[in-house]
Design a protein around this motif. Structure first.
Motif, mmCIF file in Angstrom:
data_model
loop_
_atom_site.group_PDB
_atom_site.id
_atom_site.type_symbol
_atom_site.label_atom_id
_atom_site.label_comp_id
_atom_site.label_asym_id
_atom_site.label_seq_id
_atom_site.Cartn_x
_atom_site.Cartn_y
_atom_site.Cartn_z
ATOM 1 N N TYR A 270 26.080 47.668 15.786
ATOM 2 C CA TYR A 270 26.471 47.931 14.403
ATOM 3 C C TYR A 270 26.350 49.402 14.017
ATOM 4 O O TYR A 270 26.202 49.730 12.840
ATOM 5 C CB TYR A 270 25.609 47.076 13.467
ATOM 6 N N THR A 271 26.438 50.294 14.984
ATOM 7 C CA THR A 271 26.295 51.709 14.662
ATOM 8 C C THR A 271 27.449 52.245 13.824
ATOM 9 O O THR A 271 27.293 53.246 13.117
ATOM 10 C CB THR A 271 26.175 52.550 15.955
ATOM 11 N N GLU A 272 28.600 51.591 13.886
ATOM 12 C CA GLU A 272 29.749 52.072 13.108
ATOM 13 C C GLU A 272 29.557 51.863 11.609
ATOM 14 O O GLU A 272 30.192 52.548 10.802
ATOM 15 C CB GLU A 272 31.032 51.381 13.578
ATOM 16 N N VAL A 273 28.693 50.928 11.237
ATOM 17 C CA VAL A 273 28.475 50.646 9.814
ATOM 18 C C VAL A 273 27.077 51.039 9.340
ATOM 19 O O VAL A 273 26.843 51.182 8.141
ATOM 20 C CB VAL A 273 28.720 49.152 9.494
ATOM 21 N N ASN A 274 26.158 51.209 10.268
ATOM 22 C CA ASN A 274 24.802 51.590 9.892
ATOM 23 C C ASN A 274 24.675 53.105 9.733
ATOM 24 O O ASN A 274 25.482 53.865 10.247
ATOM 25 C CB ASN A 274 23.799 51.107 10.950
ATOM 26 N N GLY A 275 23.625 53.507 9.049
ATOM 27 C CA GLY A 275 23.349 54.922 8.874
ATOM 28 C C GLY A 275 22.621 55.481 10.083
ATOM 29 O O GLY A 275 22.732 54.965 11.198
ATOM 30 N N ILE B 188 27.326 53.374 19.707
ATOM 31 C CA ILE B 188 26.868 52.636 20.882
ATOM 32 C C ILE B 188 27.849 51.512 21.154
ATOM 33 O O ILE B 188 28.141 50.701 20.266
ATOM 34 C CB ILE B 188 25.451 52.070 20.676
ATOM 35 N N LYS B 189 28.355 51.491 22.354
ATOM 36 C CA LYS B 189 29.337 50.476 22.732
ATOM 37 C C LYS B 189 28.697 49.089 22.766
ATOM 38 O O LYS B 189 27.576 48.922 23.236
ATOM 39 C CB LYS B 189 29.929 50.807 24.099
ATOM 40 N N SER B 190 29.410 48.112 22.256
ATOM 41 C CA SER B 190 28.915 46.734 22.286
ATOM 42 C C SER B 190 29.044 46.172 23.691
ATOM 43 O O SER B 190 30.153 46.110 24.240
ATOM 44 C CB SER B 190 29.698 45.853 21.312
ATOM 45 N N PRO B 191 27.922 45.770 24.302
ATOM 46 C CA PRO B 191 28.029 45.137 25.619
ATOM 47 C C PRO B 191 28.612 43.735 25.480
ATOM 48 O O PRO B 191 28.785 43.220 24.372
ATOM 49 C CB PRO B 191 26.582 45.084 26.104
ATOM 50 N N ARG B 192 28.907 43.133 26.594
ATOM 51 C CA ARG B 192 29.500 41.804 26.589
ATOM 52 C C ARG B 192 28.602 40.804 25.850
ATOM 53 O O ARG B 192 27.398 40.747 26.075
ATOM 54 C CB ARG B 192 29.721 41.343 28.025
ATOM 55 N N ASP C 190 16.726 53.291 15.789
ATOM 56 C CA ASP C 190 17.692 52.557 16.623
ATOM 57 C C ASP C 190 18.661 51.771 15.734
ATOM 58 O O ASP C 190 18.394 50.635 15.348
ATOM 59 C CB ASP C 190 16.944 51.603 17.551
ATOM 60 N N PRO C 191 19.822 52.375 15.415
ATOM 61 C CA PRO C 191 20.732 51.782 14.424
ATOM 62 C C PRO C 191 21.724 50.751 14.968
ATOM 63 O O PRO C 191 22.687 50.423 14.293
ATOM 64 C CB PRO C 191 21.479 53.011 13.892
ATOM 65 N N LYS C 192 21.485 50.243 16.171
ATOM 66 C CA LYS C 192 22.506 49.367 16.753
ATOM 67 C C LYS C 192 22.421 47.907 16.305
ATOM 68 O O LYS C 192 23.334 47.125 16.565
ATOM 69 C CB LYS C 192 22.469 49.427 18.276
ATOM 70 N N PHE C 193 21.334 47.549 15.615
ATOM 71 C CA PHE C 193 21.159 46.144 15.260
ATOM 72 C C PHE C 193 21.660 45.825 13.854
ATOM 73 O O PHE C 193 21.657 46.673 12.962
ATOM 74 C CB PHE C 193 19.682 45.758 15.381
ATOM 75 N N ASP C 194 22.031 44.576 13.655
ATOM 76 C CA ASP C 194 22.587 44.117 12.391
ATOM 77 C C ASP C 194 21.577 44.246 11.246
ATOM 78 O O ASP C 194 21.933 44.565 10.116
ATOM 79 C CB ASP C 194 23.043 42.659 12.537
ATOM 80 N N ASP C 195 20.295 43.987 11.540
ATOM 81 C CA ASP C 195 19.278 43.994 10.484
ATOM 82 C C ASP C 195 18.618 45.364 10.298
ATOM 83 O O ASP C 195 17.665 45.494 9.537
ATOM 84 C CB ASP C 195 18.203 42.940 10.772
ATOM 85 N N TRP C 196 19.136 46.397 10.980
ATOM 86 C CA TRP C 196 18.563 47.736 10.843
ATOM 87 C C TRP C 196 19.066 48.386 9.560
ATOM 88 O O TRP C 196 20.196 48.172 9.139
ATOM 89 C CB TRP C 196 18.977 48.603 12.027
#
Length: 273
Positions: free
Chosen positions: A252-257, A243-247, A120-126
């Motif tokens: 962080y999928t644009e920068v994560n692997g 993954i679109k950022s909700p409100r 799950d690559p959407k988090f900052d700490d992933w």
């Protein structure tokens, strides 16, 4: 069907790998993809030993797995076990399974949680698991599977308290009963960015059939449910699915692997359908 049937659900390969490895250890075992059976009204099995292998979704068993369990007739089953693959989170998946089995007059004889790489690559700490991290996790998985093999072959009861989670949530026992209600309102919105070349891989691995290629680009059909398997985002060769950022929450999928199990190919995932 063999004496042992293992039904699996896998978005990025962790659970598929576990099912395959256990098949090597337990004679006369057949592994069966759950997705391929979801269209049936009733699913029959003649296996004496029945197992389920699946990932943890939102601290629960995946929706498609629960749906499948409701359809499955287990009259022949003398021994039932479940294995959950996870990134280290606490969960209530075996409670979900037990609740369904109880309605069928069956019990979950044994259950096990295996820690594997996070998809799950959407988090900052992933971060994308390194080869060394995957190898270390694999050593642990193989060791655990050796123990699981003996338990399953001997049809032993195993209800050990979960002590191997790596993300401690002190209030989990309080929020756990509420998860089936709140998780119904959770959703993730995917989209493709300019890196998309229209290769169709996302459509191929989409286990629910939600993705359709239209004008050489993926379309997530609104009237088709998402299985939240994350196959599309992790198998895209261009890393073009985001993954679109909700409100109020940034993703962080644009920068994560990305992550998919090294032994699970696009064809392996698509082959579940």
């Amino acid at each position: 069907m063999g004496k042992v049937a293992i039904y699996y659900f896998s978005g990025t390969g962790n659970s598929l790998h576990v099912a395959r490895e256990l098949q090597k250890r337990v004679p006369e075992t057949k592994i069966i993809p759950i997705v391929n059976l979801l269209h049936k009204g009733v699913v029959e099995t003649s296996a004496k030993t029945v197992g389920f292998v699946f990932p943890i979704h939102l601290a629960m068993s995946p929706g498609p797995v629960r749906k499948f369990l409701e359809k499955l007739h287990l009259q022949s089953a003398e021994y039932i076990f479940a294995i959950a693959t996870r990134s280290g989170t606490q969960h209530r998946a075996f409670i979900d399974v037990e609740n369904i089995l109880r309605k069928k007059g069956k019990v979950l004889d044994s259950f096990f949680s295996l820690n594997m790489a996070n998809n799950d690559p959407k988090f900052d700490d992933w971060h994308e698991a390194t080869e060394e991290e995957i190898d270390d996790l694999e050593v642990e998985v193989q060791s655990n599977l050796d123990s699981i093999q003996e338990i399953v072959l001997n049809k032993e009861k195993s209800h050990k308290k979960d002590t191997t989670f790596t993300r401690d949530m002190p209030i989990f026992s309080i929020i756990s009963p509420l998860l089936p209600f709140f998780n119904r309102f959770y959703s993730v919105e995917f989209y493709h960015d300019s890196k998309c070349v229209g290769c169709g891989t996302c459509e191929k691995v989409c286990l629910s059939g939600k993705i359709k290629i239209v004008n050489e680009k993926p379309l997530w059909q609104k009237d088709v449910p998402c299985f939240s398997c994350y196959a599309c985002i992790n198998y895209c060769p261009q890393q073009a699915i985001q993954i679109k950022s909700p409100r109020l929450i940034k993703t962080y999928t644009e920068v994560n692997g990305r992550y998919s199990h090294p032994y699970a190919t696009v064809e392996d995932i698509a082959g579940q359908k």
